[in-house]
Design a protein around this motif. Structure first.
Motif, PDB file in Angstrom:
ATOM      1  N   SER A  38       0.829  -1.208   0.000  1.00 20.99           N
ATOM      2  CA  SER A  38       0.000   0.000   0.000  1.00 20.99           C
ATOM      3  C   SER A  38       0.859   1.251   0.000  1.00 20.99           C
ATOM      4  CB  SER A  38      -0.930  -0.009   1.219  1.00 20.99           C
ATOM      5  OG  SER A  38      -1.778  -1.142   1.205  1.00 20.99           O
ATOM      6  N   ALA A  39       1.946   1.230   0.775  1.00 19.97           N
ATOM      7  CA  ALA A  39       2.824   2.390   0.833  1.00 19.97           C
ATOM      8  C   ALA A  39       3.459   2.688  -0.520  1.00 19.97           C
ATOM      9  CB  ALA A  39       3.906   2.178   1.890  1.00 19.97           C
ATOM     10  N   SER A  40       3.806   1.637  -1.264  1.00 17.59           N
ATOM     11  CA  SER A  40       4.452   1.852  -2.563  1.00 17.59           C
ATOM     12  C   SER A  40       3.519   2.531  -3.557  1.00 17.59           C
ATOM     13  CB  SER A  40       4.932   0.507  -3.126  1.00 17.59           C
ATOM     14  OG  SER A  40       3.825  -0.347  -3.415  1.00 17.59           O
ATOM     15  N   GLN A  41       2.186   2.358  -3.382  1.00 18.20           N
ATOM     16  CA  GLN A  41       1.231   2.960  -4.310  1.00 18.20           C
ATOM     17  C   GLN A  41       1.086   4.463  -4.110  1.00 18.20           C
ATOM     18  OE1 GLN A  41      -2.504   0.902  -4.216  1.00 18.20           O
ATOM     19  NE2 GLN A  41      -1.564  -1.120  -4.268  1.00 18.20           N
ATOM     20  N   ILE A  42       1.414   4.933  -2.922  1.00 14.57           N
ATOM     21  CA  ILE A  42       1.219   6.364  -2.623  1.00 14.57           C
ATOM     22  C   ILE A  42       2.523   7.065  -2.253  1.00 14.57           C
ATOM     23  CG2 ILE A  42      -1.189   6.111  -1.913  1.00 14.57           C
ATOM     24  CD1 ILE A  42      -0.276   6.044   0.973  1.00 14.57           C
ATOM     25  N   VAL A  43       3.650   6.369  -2.408  1.00 11.42           N
ATOM     26  CA  VAL A  43       4.911   6.966  -1.971  1.00 11.42           C
ATOM     27  C   VAL A  43       5.246   8.226  -2.771  1.00 11.42           C
ATOM     28  CG1 VAL A  43       6.365   5.583  -3.519  1.00 11.42           C
ATOM     29  CG2 VAL A  43       7.311   6.461  -1.368  1.00 11.42           C
TER      30      VAL A  43
END
Length: 630
Positions: free
Chosen positions: A494-499
Motif C-alpha cells: 500500500s505504501a508503494s502505491q502512494i509513496v
C-alpha cells in the motif's frame, strides 16, 4: 718619565669625568606601580570556541563548517556581563554582525491575506432553460439537429404537428370573434402561452383568423443548445424534454476552499483566476455563495463565483486557479474599504447601494455589509502585525525576540506572545507586544540557540535548565508525539502505491507550501479511500489550520509509517529512498523523514532550517544500506 705620568693623569681624569656624567644623566630609581606591572605583564588569552548558531551542541576550537547542517561556525563569546534577566542575551557588535541579526519596528496596518483556490467552470444554473412538450405532438421538422448550436431568443427550433394545438387555436379564434375582451378570450390566450407559444405567435393567430395544425417551437432564451432529446418523426408526449438551452454570458466558477481559508472569504468578495487556455490572462468574478456545510469526504467547502463571460472566451468544464485577497482587521475580521457603510443584495453581490433598499434583479431587501462579515467600523484601528520570520513556534507557544532600547551593547529579550491569524508573510499579534517594539526578523533562532547554551529559558526549553526538555514542551504535545507517531501502520504494498504523493508532500513542506502539501494528502486519499487509520490521519492533515500543525505530529507520524514499511520490504518500492534525520524537531529525539534523493531538504522547518539534518541511510529496490538504524 715625565711624559708617561702625564698620560696616566689624563686617563684618570677621563674616568672621573665619565663617572660624573653617568651619575648626572642616569634615571631615578623606579617606583613600583601595580597597574603598570599588570599592563606590562603578558596576558594569557582564553581558548577560542566556535559553535553553530543552529546546533549549539557543536563546539570546536577553530573555525569551520557545522558537521550537521554545513553552516559557517561563529565565535562563542562570553557576553554574560550584558545579561539583565533570564530571557535576555547581550552580545558584542561583532557577534551581531556574524549572526546576521536583523530587526524591524512593529507597526499597525491592515495586512493582506491571499487565499489560493482551485476549481472548475460550470453553467450558471439560473441561466439554464429546458424546453418540454406542453401538449402531444409529432416532430415533422427539426431546425436544430445537434447540440452546440447557438440560438437567439425567438429562433425556431422545430416544426410540430398537433391536433390538440389546432383545437386550442380554434377556441381562441371563436372566443375573440365573439368578444375580444371576454374571459373566454383571455383564458384561451393564457392556455396557448402556457403551451410555450410566444405572445407574437398568439397575435399572429388572431390576426390571420385561421387555425393551423402545425406549429413552430421557438427558443425561449438566447444561448447554446446543450441537449437535444428528439429526432424528426418522434411523437412527443406532454412533459417530455425536448431541448436544453444555456445562456453562457454568465458562468459559475465552483471552487474548493479548505477550512483554514474560510476566515478570509466573504460574500461579494472579488476573485481573480486564470485558465490554461489563456496563459498570462486573468479573469474576475465575485463570490455569490459559500456552502454552509463542509464536505465530509474532502474536508473542503464549496465556494461559488459569478463570472461575466460576455466575450465568450470561457467554456464550462475549464479548470481554473483562483486567488482571493482580504485585508485583515482586528480579531481576524475582513476589512474591505469599498463595502464600508454599504448595503448589498444577499443574492446578487453586484448590487451595492449607499443605503437600504431593494435588489434591482430579484427585489430582495438589501442588507448591511457588516452582516456579511465585513468590519463594522471603517475607522477601526489596524491590527498589530509582525513578520512571520520573527516568530518561533513550537506546539501552542509562540516566541519572539525584541531588541531592548537604550543599551550599551546589542541586547535581546525573549517574549511569549499570543498570535492571531496569519495573513501572507505576517501574523496578527493579539497580545505580548506593543507598537514601536523592535523585533528580530532574522537570526531569532540563533539567539534562541545561544540561550540554550547558557541553560536559559528559550523556545525549545522554556524552563531554562540544562536537562532534556522532553517533559516541558508546549502543553505536553511533544512528549506525547512519540507515542502518537508509532500508532500508524502501512503495508509495504500500500505504501508503494502512494509513496510518490508522500514525496510530493515532503517537497511541499520543505518549500513552506501548505496548499501543495494538502493537495498531496488529497491525492493519497483518492487511492486509500476515506476509512481506516491512514485516511483518518490524512483527514487530520487536511484540517490543520497552519503548516506547523500539519508538520508536527501529523507528517512525522506518516513518515515513521512509511519508513517502517520500507524497512519491512524495501523491494516493494521502485526507487531508492533516503532516510533523513533532524535532531532539532524535538529536543529529546529529533524526527525522521524520507526523500527520493540525497539533496537534504528539511520538511519540518522549511526555509528557516532547510538543510538542517543528516542522512541516516538508504532503502529501495536496488540497494539497501547497513547504516540504517534498526
Amino acid at each position: 718619565m715625565k711624559t708617561k705620568n702625564l698620560i696616566i693623569s689624563a686617563g684618570i681624569a677621563l674616568l672621573i669625568a665619565a663617572f660624573l656624567i653617568g651619575r648626572w644623566t642616569a634615571p631615578s630609581p623606579a617606583v613600583h606601580d601595580p597597574s603598570i606591572a599588570e599592563k606590562a605583564a603578558p596576558t594569557t588569552a582564553e581558548p577560542e570556541v566556535w559553535t553553530c548558531s543552529m546546533h549549539p551542541q557543536i563546539q570546536q576550537p577553530e573555525p569551520g563548517d557545522c558537521p550537521i547542517c554545513g553552516m559557517d561556525l561563529i565565535p562563542l563569546e562570553n557576553d554574560s556581563d550584558g545579561d539583565e534577566g533570564p530571557r535576555t542575551l547581550s552580545m558584542s557588535e561583532s557577534s551581531r554582525a556574524l549572526a546576521n541579526i536583523q530587526t524591524s519596528v512593529i507597526k499597525r496596518r491592515f495586512p493582506t491575506a491571499e487565499i489560493r483556490l482551485v476549481g472548475k467552470l460550470e453553467y450558471d444554473e439560473t441561466k439554464v432553460k429546458s424546453l418540454t412538450a406542453r401538449f402531444p405532438a409529432r416532430i415533422d421538422e427539426l431546425f436544430v439537429n445537434f447540440p452546440g448550436v447557438p440560438v437567439q431568443k425567438g429562433d425556431h427550433l422545430a416544426r410540430v404537428y398537433s391536433p390538440e394545438l389546432l383545437t386550442a387555436q380554434s377556441e381562441l379564434i371563436t372566443a375573440h370573434r365573439y368578444d375580444p375582451d371576454s374571459a373566454a378570450t383571455r383564458a384561451a390566450k393564457e392556455k396557448l402561452l402556457l403551451w410555450d407559444l410566444l405572445p407574437n405567435q398568439v397575435d399572429a393567430i388572431l390576426k390571420s383568423g385561421k387555425a393551423s395544425d402545425t406549429f413552430e417551437l421557438k427558443a425561449p432564451i438566447a444561448g447554446i443548445v446543450v441537449n437535444k432529446n428528439i429526432n424528426e418523426g418522434d411523437y412527443m408526449k406532454t412533459g417530455q424534454p425536448l431541448f436544453r438551452i444555456v445562456d453562457l454570458n454568465t458562468l459559475w466558477l465552483q471552487l474548493n476552499a479548505y477550512e483554514s481559508d474560510l476566515a478570509w472569504l466573504r460574500f461579494g468578495q472579488q476573485v481573480t483566476f486564470s485558465v490554461e487556455a489563456y496563459p498570462g490572462q486573468n479573469f474576475q468574478g465575485q463570490i455569490t455563495f459559500i456552502e454552509p456545510e463542509i464536505n465530509r469526504a474532502t474536508r473542503t467547502v464549496a465556494v461559488r463565483v459569478n463570472v461575466d463571460n460576455a466575450a465568450g472566451k470561457l467554456k464550462p468544464g475549464m479548470f481554473a486557479k483562483a486567488r482571493a485577497k482580504s485585508q485583515v482587521a482586528q480579531a481576524g475580521s475582513v476589512f474591505e474599504p469599498e463595502f464600508a457603510g454599504k448595503w448589498i443584495s444577499p443574492m446578487h453581490p453586484e448590487i451595492v447601494k449607499d443605503g437600504p433598499g431593494h435588489c434591482d434583479i430579484c427585489g430582495m431587501d438589501l442588507v448591511p455589509a457588516e452582516e456579511l462579515g465585513y468590519v463594522q467600523n471603517p475607522d477601526a484601528e489596524p491590527p498589530l502585525v509582525i513578520p512571520a520570520s520573527a516568530v518561533l513556534r513550537t506546539g501552542k507557544r509562540a516566541v519572539v525576540y525584541i531588541e531592548k532600547p537604550n543599551t550599551s551593547r546589542p541586547t535581546f529579550e525573549g517574549r511569549e506572545i499570543e498570535l492571531g491569524p496569519r495573513a501572507g508573510e505576517v501574523f496578527v499579534v493579539r497580545s505580548g507586544l506593543a507598537k514601536g517594539d523592535r523585533v528580530v526578523t532574522n537570526g531569532a533562532f540563533k539567539i534562541d540557540s545561544a540561550l540554550q547554551i547558557k541553560a536559559k529559558p528559550s523556545m525549545m526549553n522554556p524552563q531554562g535548565d540544562a536537562s532534556p526538555p522532553s517533559h516541558h514542551h508546549g502543553d505536553g504535545e511533544m512528549a506525547s508525539s512519540a507515542s502518537k507517531a508509532a500508532a500508524l501502520e502501512i503495508a509495504p504494498g500500500s505504501a508503494s502505491q502512494i509513496v510518490n504523493h508522500y514525496l510530493a508532500m515532503q517537497s511541499a513542506l520543505a518549500g513552506d507550501d501548505l496548499e501543495e502539501a494538502k493537495n498531496a494528502a488529497n491525492a493519497m486519499m483518492k487511492i486509500t479511500g476515506h476509512s481506516g487509520d491512514l485516511p483518518d490521519l490524512l483527514h487530520d492533515m487536511l484540517a490543520a489550520d497552519d503548516i506547523d500543525a500539519f508538520r508536527r505530529p501529523h507528517f512525522e507520524k506518516l513518515s515513521n509509517a512509511f519508513i517502517a514499511a520500507a524497512k519491512t520490504d524495501a523491494n516493494a518500492f521502485e526507487q531508492p529512498l533516503t532516510i533523513m534525520h533532524c535532531p532539532m524537531v524535538y529536543p529529546d529525539r529529533g524526527a525522521d523523514w524520507l526523500q527520493g534523493d540525497l539533496n537534504l531538504k528539511n520538511p519540518y522547518f522549511g526555509a528557516m532550517m532547510l538543510t538542517c539534518g543528516e542522512v541516516k541511510g538508504t532503502l529501495g529496490k536496488e540497494r539497501e544500506s547497513s547504516e540504517v538504524e534498526q
